[in-house]
Scaffold this active site. Structure first.
Site, PDB file in Angstrom:
ATOM      1  N   ALA A 157       0.873  -1.284   0.310  1.00  0.00           N
ATOM      2  CA  ALA A 157      -0.519  -0.579  -0.063  1.00  0.00           C
ATOM      3  C   ALA A 157       0.540   1.621  -0.218  1.00  0.00           C
ATOM      4  O   ALA A 157       1.948   0.908   0.551  1.00  0.00           O
ATOM      5  CB  ALA A 157      -1.070  -0.351   1.370  1.00  0.00           C
ATOM      6  N   GLY A 195       0.729  -5.110   0.776  1.00  0.00           N
ATOM      7  CA  GLY A 195      -0.909  -5.076  -0.280  1.00  0.00           C
ATOM      8  C   GLY A 195      -0.763  -5.554  -1.011  1.00  0.00           C
ATOM      9  O   GLY A 195      -0.731  -5.956  -2.232  1.00  0.00           O
ATOM     10  N   GLU A 206       4.226  -5.087   7.318  1.00  0.00           N
ATOM     11  CA  GLU A 206       3.759  -4.081   7.623  1.00  0.00           C
ATOM     12  C   GLU A 206       3.923  -4.079   8.978  1.00  0.00           C
ATOM     13  O   GLU A 206       3.977  -3.328  10.150  1.00  0.00           O
ATOM     14  CB  GLU A 206       2.256  -4.433   7.542  1.00  0.00           C
ATOM     15  CG  GLU A 206       0.841  -4.531   6.223  1.00  0.00           C
ATOM     16  CD  GLU A 206       1.515  -5.641   5.450  1.00  0.00           C
ATOM     17  OE1 GLU A 206       2.551  -6.548   5.857  1.00  0.00           O
ATOM     18  OE2 GLU A 206       0.979  -5.705   4.902  1.00  0.00           O
TER      19      GLU A 206
END
Ligand code: CAA
Length: 258
Positions: free
Chosen positions: A65, A109, A132
């Site tokens: 992301a 992502g 993450e």
């Protein structure tokens, strides 16, 4: 349709969709994820397309992301917009097969997007990861759920807790990817797989996709019943008559998607 962050080409009834934000290693910002879900939905509707290949660049499938875009958002912002939810759910509802052709980084992502596809063909230089945790968050679009189902608890915990990257050979051993190919052969191999799928009856292709996905969504007993009934249902199609007749007559089947 012209897009800003993806490139769509159609060749031999295959849609080849390339993520195209080289300046950010194809990080998923709101424009990219929205354009991608729209392009996939459009490809799903287009009768001239029988299979989809999703890829990035040689260096990155997608590095996750977009951290710049997300960094200042509050809980209320991401909850209110349901960050990534509607687009990823829409991608998960595509009925035509999607092959992820992964070269370079598939992180956060990016790894999760590859896992929403139906199977992953990896280049030798592919690196998968759920880093993450290094950003003070956890995976948000399947990295703790789909990855665990694909590679098991030990590796999913390892990847999500340490944030380490998994090379292509380990990913193949672990069941995350279906095959590993030399990096320059990635797109030809993915397109060849897509062409093989495109030759089949689209009715059976859809039934296979629905049935395999059931294995991830229900109990074994329910999944087996779903599979058996779908198998029985195929006998209502002309393509079942054609496929079996062609075998017995020692010729190529001519499927008509009927
Ligand atoms: N978001 C925004 N920009 C990113 C990005 C990301 N996820 N990943 C890379 N970029 C940008 C970099 O900021 C850099 O831009 P500038 O040139 O403007 O500085 C450019 O892409 C090139 O990146 P690097 O210079 O870092 O390239 P590298 O070869 O040295 O390293 C990398 C490559 C290891 C992939 C490194 O870029 C990296 O660690 N990226 C972040 C990976 C990550 O943490 N992903 C998870 C995101 S969170 C998420 O995905 C949540 C979710 O589950 C939905």
């Amino acid at each position: 349709m012209a897009y800003e962050t993806i490139i769509v080409e159609i060749e031999d009834e295959i849609a080849l969709i390339r993520l195209n934000r080289p300046e950010a290693l194809n990080a998923l910002n709101s424009t990219l994820i929205t354009e991608l879900s729209e392009a996939l939905t459009e490809a799903d509707r287009n009768d001239k397309i029988r299979c989809i290949v999703l890829t990035g660049s040689e260096k990155a499938f997608a590095a996750g992301a977009d951290i710049k875009e997300m960094s200042q958002k509050s809980f209320v912002d991401v909850y209110d917009e349901d960050l990534f939810g509607p687009q990823i759910d829409a991608i998960g509802r595509i009925r035509k097969p999607i092959i992820a052709a992964v070269s370079g980084y598939a992180l956060g992502g990016g790894c999760e997007l590859a896992m929403v596809c139906d199977f992953i063909i990896a280049a030798e230089n592919a690196k998968f990861g759920q880093p993450e945790i290094n950003l003070g968050v956890i995976a948000g679009i399947g990295g703790t759920q789909r990855l665990t189902r694909f590679v098991g608890k030990a590796k999913a915990m390892d990847m999500n807790l340490t944030g380490r990257f998994m090379e292509a050979t380990e990913a193949e051993r672990a069941g995350l990817v279906s095959r590993v190919v030399p990096t320059p052969k990635l797109i030809p191999e993915a397109m060849a797989a897509a062409r093989k799928i495109a030759e089949k009856s689209q009715l059976t292709v859809k039934a296979v996709k629905e049935s395999v996905n059931r294995a991830y969504e229900t109990t074994l007993r329910e999944g087996l019943l779903f599979e058996r009934r779908s198998f029985h249902a195929m006998f209502a199609t002309e393509d079942q008559k054609e496929g079996m007749a062609a075998f017995l007559e020692k010729r190529e089947a001519q499927f008509r998607d009927r």
